[in-house]
Scaffold this motif. Structure first.
Motif, PDB file in Angstrom:
ATOM      1  N   LEU A 144       3.700   8.333  -3.508  1.00 50.80           N
ATOM      2  CA  LEU A 144       4.715   7.046  -3.356  1.00 50.80           C
ATOM      3  C   LEU A 144       3.516   5.311  -4.012  1.00 50.80           C
ATOM      4  O   LEU A 144       4.001   4.494  -3.540  1.00 50.80           O
ATOM      5  N   TRP A 145       2.255   6.190  -3.943  1.00 50.54           N
ATOM      6  CA  TRP A 145       1.077   4.584  -3.967  1.00 50.54           C
ATOM      7  C   TRP A 145       1.281   4.166  -5.058  1.00 50.54           C
ATOM      8  O   TRP A 145       1.018   2.621  -4.773  1.00 50.54           O
ATOM      9  N   PRO A 146       1.879   4.797  -6.040  1.00 47.87           N
ATOM     10  CA  PRO A 146       1.868   3.529  -7.426  1.00 47.87           C
ATOM     11  C   PRO A 146       3.047   2.553  -7.192  1.00 47.87           C
ATOM     12  O   PRO A 146       3.025   1.584  -7.607  1.00 47.87           O
ATOM     13  N   VAL A 147       4.010   2.920  -6.415  1.00 50.02           N
ATOM     14  CA  VAL A 147       5.266   2.280  -6.358  1.00 50.02           C
ATOM     15  C   VAL A 147       4.912   1.219  -5.603  1.00 50.02           C
ATOM     16  O   VAL A 147       5.476  -0.562  -5.789  1.00 50.02           O
ATOM     17  N   MET A 148       4.211   1.097  -4.168  1.00 53.20           N
ATOM     18  CA  MET A 148       3.911   0.100  -2.922  1.00 53.20           C
ATOM     19  C   MET A 148       2.826  -0.200  -3.253  1.00 53.20           C
ATOM     20  O   MET A 148       2.913  -2.079  -3.846  1.00 53.20           O
ATOM     21  N   GLY A 149       2.483   0.017  -4.953  1.00 52.10           N
ATOM     22  CA  GLY A 149       0.798  -1.315  -5.847  1.00 52.10           C
ATOM     23  C   GLY A 149       1.702  -1.832  -6.408  1.00 52.10           C
ATOM     24  O   GLY A 149       1.749  -3.640  -6.056  1.00 52.10           O
ATOM     25  N   LEU A 150       2.318  -1.337  -7.147  1.00 50.50           N
ATOM     26  CA  LEU A 150       3.822  -2.409  -7.905  1.00 50.50           C
ATOM     27  C   LEU A 150       3.976  -3.417  -6.972  1.00 50.50           C
ATOM     28  O   LEU A 150       4.346  -4.192  -7.104  1.00 50.50           O
ATOM     29  N   THR A 151       4.709  -2.988  -5.491  1.00 50.93           N
ATOM     30  CA  THR A 151       5.096  -3.224  -5.319  1.00 50.93           C
ATOM     31  C   THR A 151       4.562  -5.307  -4.465  1.00 50.93           C
ATOM     32  O   THR A 151       4.611  -6.190  -4.487  1.00 50.93           O
ATOM     33  N   ALA A 152       3.275  -4.529  -3.742  1.00 49.41           N
ATOM     34  CA  ALA A 152       2.276  -5.750  -3.734  1.00 49.41           C
ATOM     35  C   ALA A 152       1.938  -6.205  -4.395  1.00 49.41           C
ATOM     36  O   ALA A 152       2.635  -7.625  -3.990  1.00 49.41           O
ATOM     37  N   LEU A 153       2.403  -5.920  -5.653  1.00 44.54           N
ATOM     38  CA  LEU A 153       1.500  -7.069  -7.532  1.00 44.54           C
ATOM     39  C   LEU A 153       2.336  -7.784  -7.232  1.00 44.54           C
ATOM     40  O   LEU A 153       2.344  -9.131  -7.297  1.00 44.54           O
ATOM     41  N   ALA A 154       3.892  -7.306  -7.736  1.00 46.76           N
ATOM     42  CA  ALA A 154       5.146  -8.059  -8.014  1.00 46.76           C
ATOM     43  C   ALA A 154       4.964  -9.640  -6.609  1.00 46.76           C
ATOM     44  O   ALA A 154       5.456 -10.562  -7.412  1.00 46.76           O
ATOM     45  N   ILE A 155       5.155  -9.297  -6.002  1.00 44.67           N
ATOM     46  CA  ILE A 155       4.675  -9.758  -4.673  1.00 44.67           C
ATOM     47  C   ILE A 155       4.387 -10.710  -4.885  1.00 44.67           C
ATOM     48  O   ILE A 155       4.995 -12.201  -4.475  1.00 44.67           O
ATOM     49  N   TYR A 156       3.165 -10.524  -4.508  1.00 47.48           N
ATOM     50  CA  TYR A 156       2.135 -11.645  -4.975  1.00 47.48           C
ATOM     51  C   TYR A 156       2.182 -12.427  -5.955  1.00 47.48           C
ATOM     52  O   TYR A 156       1.729 -13.360  -5.843  1.00 47.48           O
ATOM     53  N   LEU A 157       2.478 -12.284  -7.625  1.00 47.34           N
ATOM     54  CA  LEU A 157       2.837 -12.629  -8.592  1.00 47.34           C
ATOM     55  C   LEU A 157       3.484 -13.850  -8.470  1.00 47.34           C
ATOM     56  O   LEU A 157       3.683 -14.882  -8.775  1.00 47.34           O
ATOM     57  N   GLU A 158       4.349 -13.324  -7.507  1.00 43.35           N
ATOM     58  CA  GLU A 158       6.009 -14.785  -7.283  1.00 43.35           C
ATOM     59  C   GLU A 158       5.493 -16.051  -6.884  1.00 43.35           C
ATOM     60  O   GLU A 158       5.374 -16.856  -6.837  1.00 43.35           O
ATOM     61  N   ASP A 159       4.592 -15.592  -5.569  1.00 45.84           N
ATOM     62  CA  ASP A 159       4.737 -15.865  -4.376  1.00 45.84           C
ATOM     63  C   ASP A 159       2.788 -15.617  -3.933  1.00 45.84           C
ATOM     64  O   ASP A 159       3.329 -15.241  -3.223  1.00 45.84           O
ATOM     65  N   PRO A 160       1.842 -15.733  -3.756  1.00 45.69           N
ATOM     66  CA  PRO A 160       0.452 -15.705  -3.918  1.00 45.69           C
ATOM     67  C   PRO A 160       0.441 -15.512  -2.036  1.00 45.69           C
ATOM     68  O   PRO A 160       1.060 -17.281  -1.666  1.00 45.69           O
ATOM     69  N   GLY A 161      -0.541 -14.211  -1.744  1.00 42.44           N
ATOM     70  CA  GLY A 161       0.114 -14.911  -0.291  1.00 42.44           C
ATOM     71  C   GLY A 161      -0.173 -12.593   0.206  1.00 42.44           C
ATOM     72  O   GLY A 161      -0.434 -12.474  -0.702  1.00 42.44           O
ATOM     73  N   PRO A 162      -0.171 -13.076   1.580  1.00 38.24           N
ATOM     74  CA  PRO A 162      -0.589 -11.837   2.179  1.00 38.24           C
ATOM     75  C   PRO A 162       1.199 -11.710   1.423  1.00 38.24           C
ATOM     76  O   PRO A 162       1.550 -11.268   1.361  1.00 38.24           O
ATOM     77  N   VAL A 163       0.706  -9.672   1.049  1.00 34.27           N
ATOM     78  CA  VAL A 163       2.359  -8.839   0.161  1.00 34.27           C
ATOM     79  C   VAL A 163       2.810  -8.455   1.489  1.00 34.27           C
ATOM     80  O   VAL A 163       3.499  -7.669   2.257  1.00 34.27           O
ATOM     81  N   ILE A 164       1.365  -8.133   2.511  1.00 34.14           N
ATOM     82  CA  ILE A 164       2.107  -7.165   4.631  1.00 34.14           C
ATOM     83  C   ILE A 164       2.715  -8.645   5.364  1.00 34.14           C
ATOM     84  O   ILE A 164       2.164  -9.440   5.866  1.00 34.14           O
ATOM     85  N   PHE A 165       4.203  -8.103   6.098  1.00 25.55           N
ATOM     86  CA  PHE A 165       4.169  -9.071   6.557  1.00 25.55           C
ATOM     87  C   PHE A 165       3.841  -8.219   8.497  1.00 25.55           C
ATOM     88  O   PHE A 165       4.982  -7.420   8.091  1.00 25.55           O
ATOM     89  N   ARG A 166       3.844  -9.060   9.387  1.00 26.55           N
ATOM     90  CA  ARG A 166       3.095  -8.102  10.436  1.00 26.55           C
ATOM     91  C   ARG A 166       4.506  -8.782  11.464  1.00 26.55           C
ATOM     92  O   ARG A 166       4.889 -10.115  11.389  1.00 26.55           O
TER      93      ARG A 166
END
Length: 201
Positions: free
Chosen positions: A22-44
């Motif tokens: 599922l790395w492609p799904v995770m990659g697309l998810t990360a990209l979508a998050i960044y494109l809408e609101d630039p910044g860290p895509v991972i929340f810790r």
């Protein structure tokens, strides 16, 4: 045997499989998050895990950058303006949890188990009763017995009771049952809206 050995092996294999497939799904998810609101895509976020020890849990970010420092600081449920459009989608589909596959591989989490509470919510560890502390006898889970019996609609006392019941009844067949019940909950988006303010997912 299952609880102390095979469960850990199964978690490792599932986590590795998810990362590989599922790395492609995770990659697309990360990209979508960044494109809408630039910044860290991972929340810790600091959570309590096995033995009550603190660990850093990862999620794909569903709120705007630094949202935890604005407003009340807690997620207020439906209509929270800090949640992005992408964030609403990944919350509804639980895609924000996919990155936790790395915790399955590392051993910080299990696929099935009590959800790991925050270090200060619903209350600090020192305020837990002996009964409530029993949830830390097993690794925290991505999903669990409480999640399939109400998820976010449950009061904390009920969540603890269900999670302790799970600790006392861990088995392969129970985990399989919870896994398929979780798939149904995610597919129908059942019990996935907070009824009160919370700092958890």
């Amino acid at each position: 045997m299952y609880r102390h050995c095979f469960k850990r092996v199964l978690d490792f294999c599932i986590g590795l499989l998810v990362l590989l497939v599922l790395w492609p799904v995770m990659g697309l998810t990360a990209l979508a998050i960044y494109l809408e609101d630039p910044g860290p895509v991972i929340f810790r976020q600091q959570r309590l895990g096995l033995g009550g020890k603190t660990f850093t849990m990862l999620k794909f970010r569903s709120m705007r950058v630094n949202s935890e420092h604005t407003g009340s600081g807690v997620y207020s449920g439906k209509g929270d303006p800090r949640v992005t459009k992408v964030g609403r989608f990944i919350r509804a589909t639980s895609l924000d949890e996919l990155i936790q596959a790395v915790h399955l591989v590392s051993g910080k989490m299990s696929l099935i188990g009590p959800r790991p509470p925050l270090t200060y919510h619903p209350w600090p560890l020192e305020d837990y009763t002996d009964f409530q502390r029993r949830i830390f006898e097993v690794r925290p889970g991505i999903t669990g017995w409480a999640q399939v019996h109400g998820r976010k609609e449950l009061p904390w006392e009920k969540r603890f009771a269900l999670n302790v019941w799970y600790v006392d009844h861990v088995s392969l067949w129970l985990d399989i049952r919870i896994f398929f019940m979780t798939i149904f909950k995610v597919a129908t988006n059942a019990d996935n809206e907070n009824v009160g303010a919370t700092v958890g997912k």
